[in-house]
Design a protein around this motif. Sequence first.
Motif, PDB file in Angstrom:
ATOM      1  N   SER A 160      34.506  28.226  40.297  1.00  0.00           N
ATOM      2  CA  SER A 160      35.929  27.986  40.541  1.00  0.00           C
ATOM      3  C   SER A 160      36.790  28.769  39.561  1.00  0.00           C
ATOM      4  O   SER A 160      37.831  29.334  39.933  1.00  0.00           O
ATOM      5  CB  SER A 160      36.235  26.488  40.437  1.00  0.00           C
ATOM      6  N   SER A 161      36.358  28.829  38.315  1.00  0.00           N
ATOM      7  CA  SER A 161      37.117  29.588  37.320  1.00  0.00           C
ATOM      8  C   SER A 161      37.122  31.078  37.650  1.00  0.00           C
ATOM      9  O   SER A 161      38.137  31.763  37.469  1.00  0.00           O
ATOM     10  CB  SER A 161      36.537  29.352  35.921  1.00  0.00           C
ATOM     11  N   LYS A 162      36.003  31.591  38.141  1.00  0.00           N
ATOM     12  CA  LYS A 162      35.950  33.004  38.547  1.00  0.00           C
ATOM     13  C   LYS A 162      36.918  33.270  39.704  1.00  0.00           C
ATOM     14  O   LYS A 162      37.636  34.273  39.719  1.00  0.00           O
ATOM     15  CB  LYS A 162      34.525  33.377  38.947  1.00  0.00           C
ATOM     16  N   ILE A 163      36.926  32.374  40.689  1.00  0.00           N
ATOM     17  CA  ILE A 163      37.849  32.519  41.823  1.00  0.00           C
ATOM     18  C   ILE A 163      39.297  32.490  41.335  1.00  0.00           C
ATOM     19  O   ILE A 163      40.129  33.321  41.718  1.00  0.00           O
ATOM     20  CB  ILE A 163      37.614  31.399  42.852  1.00  0.00           C
ATOM     21  N   TYR A 164      39.570  31.536  40.479  1.00  0.00           N
ATOM     22  CA  TYR A 164      40.932  31.336  39.973  1.00  0.00           C
ATOM     23  C   TYR A 164      41.420  32.552  39.201  1.00  0.00           C
ATOM     24  O   TYR A 164      42.507  33.096  39.480  1.00  0.00           O
ATOM     25  CB  TYR A 164      40.945  30.089  39.093  1.00  0.00           C
ATOM     26  N   PHE A 165      40.629  33.034  38.236  1.00  0.00           N
ATOM     27  CA  PHE A 165      41.084  34.158  37.420  1.00  0.00           C
ATOM     28  C   PHE A 165      41.096  35.464  38.204  1.00  0.00           C
ATOM     29  O   PHE A 165      41.812  36.404  37.839  1.00  0.00           O
ATOM     30  CB  PHE A 165      40.224  34.283  36.159  1.00  0.00           C
ATOM     31  N   SER A 166      40.324  35.531  39.293  1.00  0.00           N
ATOM     32  CA  SER A 166      40.373  36.735  40.133  1.00  0.00           C
ATOM     33  C   SER A 166      41.719  36.857  40.842  1.00  0.00           C
ATOM     34  O   SER A 166      42.048  37.930  41.368  1.00  0.00           O
ATOM     35  CB  SER A 166      39.236  36.714  41.165  1.00  0.00           C
ATOM     36  N   ALA A 167      42.501  35.781  40.856  1.00  0.00           N
ATOM     37  CA  ALA A 167      43.834  35.811  41.485  1.00  0.00           C
ATOM     38  C   ALA A 167      44.911  36.314  40.535  1.00  0.00           C
ATOM     39  O   ALA A 167      46.038  36.590  40.973  1.00  0.00           O
ATOM     40  CB  ALA A 167      44.202  34.412  41.987  1.00  0.00           C
ATOM     41  N   PHE A 168      44.612  36.476  39.254  1.00  0.00           N
ATOM     42  CA  PHE A 168      45.642  36.853  38.280  1.00  0.00           C
ATOM     43  C   PHE A 168      46.328  38.185  38.588  1.00  0.00           C
ATOM     44  O   PHE A 168      47.524  38.330  38.296  1.00  0.00           O
ATOM     45  CB  PHE A 168      45.056  36.854  36.865  1.00  0.00           C
ATOM     46  N   PRO A 169      45.629  39.178  39.162  1.00  0.00           N
ATOM     47  CA  PRO A 169      46.350  40.417  39.486  1.00  0.00           C
ATOM     48  C   PRO A 169      47.536  40.211  40.434  1.00  0.00           C
ATOM     49  O   PRO A 169      48.473  41.021  40.444  1.00  0.00           O
ATOM     50  CB  PRO A 169      45.268  41.282  40.145  1.00  0.00           C
ATOM     51  N   GLU A 170      47.495  39.120  41.203  1.00  0.00           N
ATOM     52  CA  GLU A 170      48.608  38.830  42.110  1.00  0.00           C
ATOM     53  C   GLU A 170      49.735  38.084  41.409  1.00  0.00           C
ATOM     54  O   GLU A 170      50.835  37.944  41.963  1.00  0.00           O
ATOM     55  CB  GLU A 170      48.119  37.980  43.297  1.00  0.00           C
ATOM     56  N   LEU A 171      49.485  37.599  40.196  1.00  0.00           N
ATOM     57  CA  LEU A 171      50.457  36.754  39.505  1.00  0.00           C
ATOM     58  C   LEU A 171      51.229  37.485  38.423  1.00  0.00           C
ATOM     59  O   LEU A 171      52.219  36.959  37.919  1.00  0.00           O
ATOM     60  CB  LEU A 171      49.745  35.544  38.876  1.00  0.00           C
ATOM     61  N   ILE A 172      50.775  38.679  38.044  1.00  0.00           N
ATOM     62  CA  ILE A 172      51.371  39.393  36.917  1.00  0.00           C
ATOM     63  C   ILE A 172      51.755  40.823  37.336  1.00  0.00           C
ATOM     64  O   ILE A 172      51.323  41.316  38.383  1.00  0.00           O
ATOM     65  CB  ILE A 172      50.407  39.450  35.710  1.00  0.00           C
ATOM     66  N   ASP A 173      52.529  41.479  36.510  1.00  0.00           N
ATOM     67  CA  ASP A 173      52.953  42.851  36.740  1.00  0.00           C
ATOM     68  C   ASP A 173      51.901  43.792  36.150  1.00  0.00           C
ATOM     69  O   ASP A 173      51.852  44.006  34.933  1.00  0.00           O
ATOM     70  CB  ASP A 173      54.318  43.084  36.084  1.00  0.00           C
TER      71      ASP A 173
END
Length: 317
Positions: A160-173
Amino acid sequence: MGMLYLLSAGSSARKVGPRIVIEKDGEIIGRLPVRSIDGVVLGKNANITTAVIFELLELSIPVIYIDEYGKMLGNLCNEKQSAARLLRQIEIFRDANKQIALTQEIIAEKINNQHNLLKQYAKTKDADKLANKIKRLKIQAEKIPALTDLDEIRGVEGLSSKIYFSAFPELIDLTRWNWKGRVQHPATDPINALLNYGYAFLEREVRIAVALAGFDARIGFFHSNDGRKDALVFDLMELFRQPVIDRFVLNVLNRKMLSPDDFQKTKEDCRLNFEAQKVWCNRYEEYMSRAYKEYDGKNTRDVICERVKTFGECLRR
């Protein structure tokens, strides 16, 4: 007021009547009523008088010593533990069935927090790119109640943590910040450095809440009770990583409160420079002490303390 930070060389605190006098290089920069302070955080180059420490301990206000990474080295706190509570804590956390039940509760809530944070960002970011990860996190959370083995739960938590952190490129510039994935210790980029720094602050928040609730921080149920770190603190930190620290870190990044130039990079690690640490501390205290509608008008620090006390109901089940 919140926490009082004394981090820079030449900063000090002494007691004058019912107030603490804050000085920098011998010049008075502030006076605070002792009872207005939630705690004092000290760096290695700051000083605090014995009279101040006595007054703080009498009022059950913690004094916390940290290193240059923000990691807590030790603390002074008038803890409210009892032998009966300690024995009950050991009894419950050694019961295999209760250990599983408590772990299920904590990890399911953590994954739901990850799911909810991404869902919140999907309102303002690319919802289509986040949708799959949000769905996958929901599926992982739904698995937890059926798992009866700690290693299986750890496996789902890790995925779950891997899935979650893989979304960070969509959350930051990404034109401003470099992100290649979660790297814990040592951090190799500014975002991981901020996450580590934030989790060190969270450790202090949870440690204080655990002490005030009368628990023994050493005895946990999910993290190993091997004496290397206080297991219960790290168990309960899982409840607050996303809704408290990740939320704040993303806010700092997206509102450009810090820039890539605010970090020191070496061959070994990446960390906030000293001036940026002061910016972080000021913003963090504003964030932690602000009342939120979603918390029924309470601030984040109070919510942490209340959630830890609620968790403590397990000792009376």
